[in-house]
Design a protein around this motif. Sequence first.
Motif, PDB file in Angstrom:
ATOM      1  N   SER A   4       0.813  -1.214   0.000  1.00  0.00           N
ATOM      2  CA  SER A   4       0.000   0.000   0.000  1.00  0.00           C
ATOM      3  C   SER A   4       0.847   1.265   0.000  1.00  0.00           C
ATOM      4  N   ASN A   5       1.884   1.304   0.814  1.00  0.00           N
ATOM      5  CA  ASN A   5       2.722   2.509   0.880  1.00  0.00           C
ATOM      6  C   ASN A   5       3.479   2.739  -0.414  1.00  0.00           C
ATOM      7  N   ILE A   6       3.986   1.671  -1.021  1.00  0.00           N
ATOM      8  CA  ILE A   6       4.696   1.803  -2.290  1.00  0.00           C
ATOM      9  C   ILE A   6       3.745   2.332  -3.357  1.00  0.00           C
ATOM     10  N   PHE A   7       2.531   1.806  -3.399  1.00  0.00           N
ATOM     11  CA  PHE A   7       1.539   2.283  -4.351  1.00  0.00           C
ATOM     12  C   PHE A   7       1.237   3.761  -4.114  1.00  0.00           C
ATOM     13  N   ASP A   8       1.053   4.147  -2.852  1.00  0.00           N
ATOM     14  CA  ASP A   8       0.749   5.543  -2.542  1.00  0.00           C
ATOM     15  C   ASP A   8       1.851   6.479  -3.024  1.00  0.00           C
ATOM     16  N   ILE A   9       3.092   6.117  -2.776  1.00  0.00           N
ATOM     17  CA  ILE A   9       4.207   6.978  -3.155  1.00  0.00           C
ATOM     18  C   ILE A   9       4.398   7.014  -4.667  1.00  0.00           C
ATOM     19  N   LEU A  10       4.406   5.852  -5.298  1.00  0.00           N
ATOM     20  CA  LEU A  10       4.728   5.787  -6.722  1.00  0.00           C
ATOM     21  C   LEU A  10       3.560   6.164  -7.632  1.00  0.00           C
ATOM     22  N   ALA A  12      -0.229   7.079  -6.380  1.00  0.00           N
ATOM     23  CA  ALA A  12      -1.243   8.008  -5.876  1.00  0.00           C
ATOM     24  C   ALA A  12      -0.702   9.423  -5.681  1.00  0.00           C
ATOM     25  N   LEU A  13       0.554   9.578  -5.350  1.00  0.00           N
ATOM     26  CA  LEU A  13       1.142  10.915  -5.228  1.00  0.00           C
ATOM     27  C   LEU A  13       1.766  11.382  -6.534  1.00  0.00           C
ATOM     28  N   ALA A  14       2.448  10.481  -7.228  1.00  0.00           N
ATOM     29  CA  ALA A  14       3.201  10.882  -8.419  1.00  0.00           C
ATOM     30  C   ALA A  14       2.309  11.142  -9.626  1.00  0.00           C
ATOM     31  N   LEU A  15       1.286  10.359  -9.823  1.00  0.00           N
ATOM     32  CA  LEU A  15       0.460  10.496 -11.021  1.00  0.00           C
ATOM     33  C   LEU A  15      -0.281  11.843 -11.081  1.00  0.00           C
ATOM     34  N   PRO A  16      -0.985  12.267 -10.023  1.00  0.00           N
ATOM     35  CA  PRO A  16      -1.625  13.589 -10.088  1.00  0.00           C
ATOM     36  C   PRO A  16      -0.611  14.720 -10.264  1.00  0.00           C
ATOM     37  N   TRP A  17       0.543  14.592  -9.621  1.00  0.00           N
ATOM     38  CA  TRP A  17       1.583  15.604  -9.750  1.00  0.00           C
ATOM     39  C   TRP A  17       2.081  15.663 -11.197  1.00  0.00           C
ATOM     40  N   ALA A  18       2.281  14.508 -11.824  1.00  0.00           N
ATOM     41  CA  ALA A  18       2.737  14.462 -13.210  1.00  0.00           C
ATOM     42  C   ALA A  18       1.683  15.039 -14.155  1.00  0.00           C
ATOM     43  N   ILE A  19       0.430  14.717 -13.936  1.00  0.00           N
ATOM     44  CA  ILE A  19      -0.638  15.246 -14.784  1.00  0.00           C
ATOM     45  C   ILE A  19      -0.729  16.761 -14.642  1.00  0.00           C
ATOM     46  N   TYR A  20      -0.714  17.258 -13.403  1.00  0.00           N
ATOM     47  CA  TYR A  20      -0.802  18.693 -13.169  1.00  0.00           C
ATOM     48  C   TYR A  20       0.370  19.426 -13.812  1.00  0.00           C
ATOM     49  N   SER A  21       1.576  18.931 -13.600  1.00  0.00           N
ATOM     50  CA  SER A  21       2.743  19.625 -14.139  1.00  0.00           C
ATOM     51  C   SER A  21       2.825  19.524 -15.661  1.00  0.00           C
ATOM     52  N   SER A  22       2.258  18.483 -16.254  1.00  0.00           N
ATOM     53  CA  SER A  22       2.259  18.405 -17.721  1.00  0.00           C
ATOM     54  C   SER A  22       1.263  19.388 -18.323  1.00  0.00           C
ATOM     55  N   ILE A  23       0.222  19.761 -17.581  1.00  0.00           N
ATOM     56  CA  ILE A  23      -0.769  20.720 -18.079  1.00  0.00           C
ATOM     57  C   ILE A  23      -0.364  22.154 -17.757  1.00  0.00           C
TER      58      ILE A  23
END
Length: 86
Positions: A4-10, A12-23
Amino acid sequence: VFGSNIFDILIALALPWAIYSSIFGPITVFESLGFGTAYALTTIMIATFALFVILSATNAWVVTHPHAWIYLAIYAAFVVYVILDA
């Protein structure tokens, strides 16, 4: 299998950040926080981790009820600090 923690870090946190910064472009964390706040948050995190290691090592790596209350108090103080600093 990811925990769960690995999923959250890699993901759940990274994907929204990547989407936001790409836009909207790069995110500057330390500019928005200010150096003092970033330094304080880093210091709190390191101190909490050190306290966890020290208390756990001195108690055969078992978290007791008093330790849990100490961690809960530290977390409550952290939340109050973040709210007051906002």
